[in-house]
Design an enzyme around this catalytic site. Sequence first.
Site, PDB file in Angstrom:
ATOM      1  N   HIS A  76      -7.337 -15.794 103.695  1.00  0.00           N
ATOM      2  CA  HIS A  76      -6.603 -16.813 103.932  1.00  0.00           C
ATOM      3  C   HIS A  76      -5.040 -16.333 103.952  1.00  0.00           C
ATOM      4  O   HIS A  76      -4.263 -16.349 105.262  1.00  0.00           O
ATOM      5  CB  HIS A  76      -6.566 -17.879 103.106  1.00  0.00           C
ATOM      6  CG  HIS A  76      -5.878 -19.274 103.747  1.00  0.00           C
ATOM      7  ND1 HIS A  76      -4.529 -19.506 103.453  1.00  0.00           N
ATOM      8  CD2 HIS A  76      -6.357 -20.340 104.374  1.00  0.00           C
ATOM      9  CE1 HIS A  76      -4.338 -20.656 103.799  1.00  0.00           C
ATOM     10  NE2 HIS A  76      -5.243 -21.263 104.631  1.00  0.00           N
ATOM     11  N   ASN A 168      -5.303 -30.771 106.364  1.00  0.00           N
ATOM     12  CA  ASN A 168      -6.379 -31.161 107.197  1.00  0.00           C
ATOM     13  C   ASN A 168      -7.377 -32.193 107.175  1.00  0.00           C
ATOM     14  O   ASN A 168      -8.579 -32.285 107.164  1.00  0.00           O
ATOM     15  CB  ASN A 168      -7.085 -29.652 107.315  1.00  0.00           C
ATOM     16  CG  ASN A 168      -6.326 -28.546 107.235  1.00  0.00           C
ATOM     17  OD1 ASN A 168      -5.338 -28.614 108.103  1.00  0.00           O
ATOM     18  ND2 ASN A 168      -6.484 -27.227 106.813  1.00  0.00           N
ATOM     19  N   SER A 238      -2.866 -24.837 108.093  1.00  0.00           N
ATOM     20  CA  SER A 238      -2.484 -23.384 107.648  1.00  0.00           C
ATOM     21  C   SER A 238      -1.965 -22.374 108.471  1.00  0.00           C
ATOM     22  O   SER A 238      -1.308 -21.654 108.212  1.00  0.00           O
ATOM     23  CB  SER A 238      -3.731 -22.999 106.512  1.00  0.00           C
ATOM     24  OG  SER A 238      -3.946 -23.384 105.404  1.00  0.00           O
TER      25      SER A 238
END
Length: 288
Positions: A76, A168, A238
């Site tokens: 990530h 999200n 993100s």
Amino acid sequence: NAVSAWGVTTGDPNVIVGVIDTGVRYSHQDLIGNMWVNAGEIPGNSVDDDGNGYVDDVYGINAITGSGDPMDDHDHGTHVAGTIAATANDAGQHVGVAYGTKIMALKFIAASGTGATSDAIACIDYAIEQGVDILNNSWGGGGFSQALLDAINAANDAGILFVAAAGNSALDNDVSPHYPSNYEVANIVAVAAIDRNGLLAGFSNYGTNSVDLGAPGVAILSCTASSDSSYASFEGTSMASPHVAGVAALLASQYPSAGVTALKHCLFLTSSLPLSFAWRGGTCGMVD
Ligand code: CA
């Protein structure tokens, strides 16, 4: 309009963007050239040369272990870092929004995808000490934390822009506060995700008063952490937040004395209205 922007600036290497995340695969072919390097540390000598409490913190820190090695064991943070400043005109297939600027790796999220607020605060404190210009925060969750709010306020006092993903969960952040993007600090820019048609992504949080900007967050190609030449497409707020952090880094490069308030106003005033006005309650534009 990134290509047009690059005609003005591709970013100043003195502008540092801290990525508070799962770490960064700093050896990645598209990142190694744009990592911030701690000039006060001699790499690999197992000594805390600069006396800041972290041994060999060359590219940043791992706040979980208290070590100076922020290697990514997830993907990530590496993906986020690539969106901000993957290098250009080289063997790598990717390029970041502000590829003339530098990335500082600040790891507080473990391979499991979870992290402790106290470790996030340690990352913010380190970033303040080292003089970063912008912090990207592609993370969220948990309730209100006065200690985290205090740390973000300290970053604001230090002139650091705090860009944060809106979340999200397809929720209205005006109704269901999402942290850290919802903290009421002047340096926070909360970012929703939009798709290539300018529509709010179905998963993206939104909020008239609590979300500031939209940015691309669907089918985003960037670097990953499995090898020095690995890439993948991810989606999420993100992925949207680092686009805004990248544009902010270009602005900070072009206007180095602007300050947080002017940077924010510039981001907002230059944003383009979405192609559709189907923002569920929101009125913000797409970063441009
Ligand atoms: Ca050190």
